[in-house]
Design a protein around this motif. Structure first.
Motif, mmCIF file in Angstrom:
data_model
loop_
_atom_site.group_PDB
_atom_site.id
_atom_site.type_symbol
_atom_site.label_atom_id
_atom_site.label_comp_id
_atom_site.label_asym_id
_atom_site.label_seq_id
_atom_site.Cartn_x
_atom_site.Cartn_y
_atom_site.Cartn_z
ATOM 1 N N ALA A 287 0.883 -1.142 -0.060
ATOM 2 C CA ALA A 287 -0.128 -0.119 0.124
ATOM 3 C C ALA A 287 0.919 1.275 -0.049
ATOM 4 O O ALA A 287 0.474 2.279 -0.553
ATOM 5 N N LEU A 288 2.072 1.087 0.721
ATOM 6 C CA LEU A 288 3.033 2.260 0.695
ATOM 7 C C LEU A 288 3.397 2.808 -0.785
ATOM 8 O O LEU A 288 3.328 3.875 -1.056
ATOM 9 N N CYS A 289 3.612 1.751 -1.566
ATOM 10 C CA CYS A 289 3.999 1.973 -3.126
ATOM 11 C C CYS A 289 2.882 2.619 -3.720
ATOM 12 O O CYS A 289 3.143 3.510 -4.705
ATOM 13 N N ARG A 290 1.649 2.300 -3.389
ATOM 14 C CA ARG A 290 0.468 2.651 -4.384
ATOM 15 C C ARG A 290 -0.099 3.769 -3.927
ATOM 16 O O ARG A 290 -1.040 4.486 -4.422
ATOM 17 N N THR A 297 6.779 2.459 -8.795
ATOM 18 C CA THR A 297 7.055 1.209 -9.654
ATOM 19 C C THR A 297 7.778 0.154 -8.664
ATOM 20 O O THR A 297 8.546 0.223 -7.761
ATOM 21 N N ALA A 298 6.985 -1.234 -8.689
ATOM 22 C CA ALA A 298 7.459 -2.115 -7.783
ATOM 23 C C ALA A 298 7.429 -3.710 -8.283
ATOM 24 O O ALA A 298 6.455 -3.704 -9.071
ATOM 25 N N LEU A 299 8.243 -4.388 -7.743
ATOM 26 C CA LEU A 299 8.153 -5.992 -7.977
ATOM 27 C C LEU A 299 6.856 -6.517 -7.149
ATOM 28 O O LEU A 299 6.895 -6.444 -5.827
ATOM 29 N N LEU A 333 7.414 -7.175 -12.357
ATOM 30 C CA LEU A 333 7.415 -5.916 -12.359
ATOM 31 C C LEU A 333 6.155 -5.032 -12.478
ATOM 32 O O LEU A 333 5.412 -5.304 -13.614
ATOM 33 N N MET A 334 5.732 -4.170 -11.634
ATOM 34 C CA MET A 334 4.604 -3.220 -11.886
ATOM 35 C C MET A 334 4.921 -2.059 -12.168
ATOM 36 O O MET A 334 5.413 -1.290 -11.190
ATOM 37 N N ALA A 335 4.969 -1.407 -13.580
ATOM 38 C CA ALA A 335 5.320 -0.063 -13.833
ATOM 39 C C ALA A 335 4.461 0.921 -13.401
ATOM 40 O O ALA A 335 3.193 0.692 -13.460
ATOM 41 N N ARG A 336 5.034 1.954 -12.574
ATOM 42 C CA ARG A 336 3.851 2.971 -12.029
ATOM 43 C C ARG A 336 4.756 4.306 -12.410
ATOM 44 O O ARG A 336 5.659 4.442 -13.607
ATOM 45 N N GLU A 337 4.306 5.345 -11.765
ATOM 46 C CA GLU A 337 4.717 6.777 -12.019
ATOM 47 C C GLU A 337 6.293 7.038 -11.749
ATOM 48 O O GLU A 337 6.719 8.298 -12.022
#
Length: 350
Positions: A287-290, A297-299, A333-337
């Motif tokens: 949740a911190l990453c989101r 971006t996170a694994l 890998l989930m690419a984000r901002e």
């Protein structure tokens, strides 16, 4: 495999009846002071400790499995990985009515001491072992004690004795790191830093080795890793050192979400724009990453499912199944901002 000493063993060694041993060890009248002292001395020599439950004394087992975490407690307060892992473990154990005995200690020596104590006290029927190390004394100890165990993560080479009732549930950290390097390389990053976890852990070494190998394969010469204790404080300090260098990285990979968020804060404090001047990647989504800005971006992987699979393998061992190695799904890998084209790269200029 060592057998736990019993009241019968003490009685045989001391040359007294089992009831006399029971009286002496439970501090009840019925034996002389000299006999009581002799019985207690023999119990100490045999390594006997009182059972945590009557079921264990009858040989029925404790209906409990153990998990010891050898990390400073201060580093666990905001990290979600172990909470998710334990929730998955508990889900699997609840199906069989098994309890979980959990303890946090400072180091591996204290962890081994806890294993010996639990074995002697009949507290656990098996163990979940986390944070495998390259030179890891725990598998040999567990094999000696005869405690079934599941190692969560790949152990160091040669640390698990042949024939031991020790299974392993692992995910491919090296492949996960390779996917991160692929993505960053495609975005034009040529200076990549890795804020890693504890240096002694086997998965830390695998991630560092994978980063170096993938960088060498692509001709990336400005790649570095620094180790930490996984805390936000050390993650922030490592980020400050990296950004203060003559040629700071254009991308940083952090070995957990807490350090990645701390690194994001340091970048903001120094006026380094994320992702335009610096890309950030976190290991283990949360949740911190989101919920940061920008999102990280996170694994990502099903951490609770990882814990559930480990507990299911331990249950299989307790049911008499064979020890085995199980490959769990690799993090993806989930690419984000927080990741973008590297500053000054051809892609950013095109």
């Amino acid at each position: 495999m060592r057998r736990r000493p019993t009241i019968k063993d003490i009685a045989r060694r001391a040359g007294v009846s089992e009831s006399a041993v029971s009286f002496a060890l439970n501090d009840r009248p019925g034996v002389s002071a000299a006999t009581r002292e002799r019985i207690r001395r023999v119990a100490d020599q045999l390594g006997w400790l009182p059972s945590a439950a009557a079921r264990a004394l009858s040989g029925e087992g404790s209906a409990t499995v153990g998990l010891v975490l050898a990390r400073p407690a201060r580093t666990l307060g905001v990290e979600s990985f172990f909470l998710q892992l334990v929730s998955g473990v508990q889900e699997a154990l609840a199906v069989r009515g098994l309890g979980l005995l959990f303890q946090v200690v400072e180091d591996v020596d204290a962890e081994c001491a806890a294993y010996r104590r639990w074995w002697a006290e009949h507290r656990v029927d098996g163990l979940l072992v986390v944070d495998p190390r390259e030179d890891d004394p725990r598998p040999a100890l567990l094999a000696e004690l005869g405690l079934p165990a599941v190692i969560v993560g790949a152990p160091g080479a040669g640390t698990v004795p042949s024939g031991a009732a020790i299974s392993c549930v692992r995910a491919d950290d090296a492949a996960a790191m390779a996917s991160v390097v692929d993505q960053l390389h495609d975005l034009g990053h040529r200076r990549v830093a890795h804020v890693a976890g504890v240096a002694e852990l086997a998965h830390t070494r695998r991630r560092i080795a994978s980063l170096r190998a993938e960088a060498a394969r692509r001709g990336l010469r400005e790649v570095t890793s620094v180790t930490t204790d996984y805390s936000d404080a050390q993650g922030a300090e490592a980020t400050r050192r990296l950004l203060s260098g003559e040629r700071p990285p254009t991308a940083i990979v952090y070995d957990n979400d807490v350090m990645a968020v701390a690194g994001l804060a340091v970048a903001a404090e120094r006026g380094v724009s994320v992702p335009h001047a610096l890309s950030i990647v976190a290991w283990d989504d949360s949740a911190l990453c989101r919920n940061t800005h920008p999102t990280l971006t996170a694994l990502t992987r099903d951490t609770a499912g990882f814990g559930r699979h480990a507990a299911e393998e331990l249950i299989a061992l307790l049911d008499g199944g064979p020890a085995r190695w199980v490959e769990d799904a690799a993090p993806r890998l989930m690419a984000r901002e927080s990741t973008a084209v590297a500053p000054g790269s051809r892609r950013s200029l095109s």
